[in-house]
Design a protein around this motif. Structure first.
Motif, PDB file in Angstrom:
ATOM      1  N   GLN A 148       0.825  -1.217   0.000  1.00  0.00           N
ATOM      2  CA  GLN A 148       0.000   0.000   0.000  1.00  0.00           C
ATOM      3  C   GLN A 148       0.858   1.267   0.000  1.00  0.00           C
ATOM      4  OE1 GLN A 148      -2.673  -0.785  -0.802  1.00  0.00           O
ATOM      5  NE2 GLN A 148      -3.446  -2.588   0.242  1.00  0.00           N
TER       6      GLN A 148
ATOM      7  N   SER B 222      -8.115  -4.944   3.180  1.00  0.00           N
ATOM      8  CA  SER B 222      -6.943  -4.466   2.431  1.00  0.00           C
ATOM      9  C   SER B 222      -6.053  -3.541   3.251  1.00  0.00           C
ATOM     10  CB  SER B 222      -7.399  -3.752   1.153  1.00  0.00           C
ATOM     11  OG  SER B 222      -8.271  -2.681   1.458  1.00  0.00           O
TER      12      SER B 222
ATOM     13  N   VAL C 244      -7.187   1.398  -2.203  1.00  0.00           N
ATOM     14  CA  VAL C 244      -6.372   0.507  -1.367  1.00  0.00           C
ATOM     15  C   VAL C 244      -6.676  -0.926  -1.815  1.00  0.00           C
ATOM     16  CG1 VAL C 244      -5.750  -0.136   0.995  1.00  0.00           C
ATOM     17  CG2 VAL C 244      -6.618   2.161   0.524  1.00  0.00           C
TER      18      VAL C 244
END
Length: 496
Positions: free
Chosen positions: A196, A221, A386
């Protein structure tokens, strides 16, 4: 006999002086409280009666009339118990009138005469300071009230102890402010978040410039993990900011042991009402947006919040304050917070997911996203995806920078903003915005093309300039370059 005791009532964050007038006279037993008391004040009769008897003090058998002046203001809360009890003792001669001279009082009484804490002690102490009164309070609230420098606060655990102090038979030391210093939570580190990179970058930009952030991605996520680490990137509150935030939390009834020196983080459940978000009540208390003042308001499962609750955010996001109007008065609370929202891309949560197919129809996806109004979406400076992590990324040891490293860049960028314009980039408007976001001809052409292609509103146009200015500050650049503007444009994506 007539006795008067000074106390205070909270109206917003301000302490309104209230005089408790107690008149005891002969006649048939009678008890009345006048001056627009609420139910809690009316019920003080039984608490005060039991407390006086259990503490060994007499309770008047004749007519008792208690007036809370000024009479046109609504009075609510249990902190009137102590001044009413002291007024009754003074009216009966148990306490000489001069014993209460120069003192104000606030506190709740238990049936055993124990003094119990009350909300808003910091604000009550500020009211006493402005009038030059010493303050009598429950011991549990005295330390909180002592956060206000210059006011003498005397705390007691029991009514009898306080009476002995007023009679001069017992010493009570003045309360001292708590020395508890809130520190950053070291367990919430950006290094714990795998992958990320773009979302982490958006988090850094949001922290540096005070920009609102919306994260969209599949369940699991890492959206919530990222949001919880945002306060660690923010600087400690300055002394005047810490006092301001502490006053808000004190008025909401959150007992303080010391000044709140770290940025608040509030994460209300999506079932919260609009009154819960902005504040409410007969005499409105601070809501979640005010409790998040100078900090972060995190709204997880963003589309699940009621439409009414979300729409009330629009005005505070622009103005940094919220005004709640009632029939008798208007109350204004600070509400300058950093909004972070997280949502799934669709109802099932797997639209555009790399591994799990989406089961939503196009109509369902559209209805889900349309739960959030366009004007509210337009107030987000940063919109970032994300995505789900791949199995390889999940197995890999977390990489990247720690919270401490990113925080140094954020603090440096904020210092640059303060020295240049005296405020964060998110607070630049009008002439100030134009003065500090001068673009080169190529950058101007890029922005004009993006404005036409993305159909940007005037608000979105200005927000892109503010984000680009923050990106330039993080890079240490004096002027906005084309690369800074191009990166800012990548955060203006539309939702599915």
């Amino acid at each position: 006999m007539l006795a008067q005791v000074r106390t205070y009532s909270l109206f917003g964050l301000e302490a309104q002086p209230i005089t408790v007038e107690v008149d005891v006279s002969q006649g048939m037993p009678f008890y009345a409280v006048v001056g627009l008391p609420d139910k809690a004040v009316e019920e003080s009769r039984e608490r005060v009666r039991a407390a006086l008897k259990n503490a060994g003090f007499p309770y008047p058998q004749g007519r008792v009339v208690i007036n809370l002046a000024p009479a046109e203001l609504r009075k609510e809360g249990t902190h009137y118990d102590l001044p009413i009890a002291l007024g009754l003792l003074c009216a009966q001669g148990t306490l000489p009138p001069e014993a209460l001279k120069g003192f104000a009082a606030a506190g709740e009484l238990g049936l055993d005469a124990e003094l119990r804490p009350v909300p808003g002690a910091v604000n009550l102490a500020l009211g006493a300071l402005l009038e030059g009164y010493k303050l009598l309070m429950p011991q549990a609230s005295a330390e909180e009230a002592a956060l206000i420098e210059g006011v003498q606060v005397f705390g007691a655990a029991h009514l009898a102890q306080l009476v002995q102090f007023l009679l001069g038979a017992e010493e009570l030391p003045a309360a001292r402010a708590g020395q508890v210093v809130q520190s950053l939570d070291a367990s919430l580190d950006l290094l714990d978040v795998k992958g990320q990179a773009k979302a982490k970058r958006a988090l850094e930009i949001a922290a540096a410039g005070g920009h609102h952030l919306l994260m969209s991605g599949s369940p699991g996520s890492g959206k919530t993990m990222l949001a919880k680490r945002l306060p660690g990137l923010l600087p400690l509150l300055a002394p005047e900011e810490a006092l301001e935030v502490t006053r808000i939390h004190s008025a909401a009834g959150r007992l303080m042991k010391g000044l709140l020196k770290t940025a608040p983080f509030r994460s209300p459940h999506h079932t919260v009402s609009d009154a819960g978000l902005i504040g409410g009540g007969t005499i409105p208390k601070p809501g979640e947006i005010s409790l998040a003042h100078r900090g972060v308001l995190f709204l997880d499962e963003f589309p699940e919040f009621s439409r009414d609750a979300l729409e009330v955010l629009r005005q505070p996001l622009e103005d940094g304050v919220v005004t709640i109007s009632r029939a008798r008065a208007s109350f204004t609370y600070p509400a300058r917070f950093l909004l972070v929202a997280a949502m799934n891309p669709c109802l099932c949560g797997f639209w555009n997911d790399s591994q799990v197919p989406c089961t939503c129809t196009p109509g369902q996806r559209l209805r889900y996203v349309n739960r959030i109004s366009g004007p509210l979406l337009d107030r987000f400076d940063l919109v970032v995806e994300v995505p789900r992590l791949t199995p390889e990324e999940l197995a890999r040891v977390p990489e990247g920078e720690s919270t401490a490293m990113v925080r140094e860049r954020v603090l440096t960028a904020r210092e640059r903003m303060q020295s240049r314009q005296g405020k964060l980039n998110s607070e630049l408007f009008g002439r100030d915005l134009r003065r500090h976001t001068v673009l080169s001809p190529s950058s101007e052409a890029l922005l004009q093309a993006a404005t036409q292609r993305l159909a940007l509103t005037a608000r979105s146009y200005d927000r892109i300039l503010r984000v680009a200015r923050t990106i330039a500050d993080l890079a240490g650049a004096e002027y906005i370059q084309e690369a800074h503007l191009a990166e800012a444009l990548t955060y203006r994506r539309s939702l599915p």
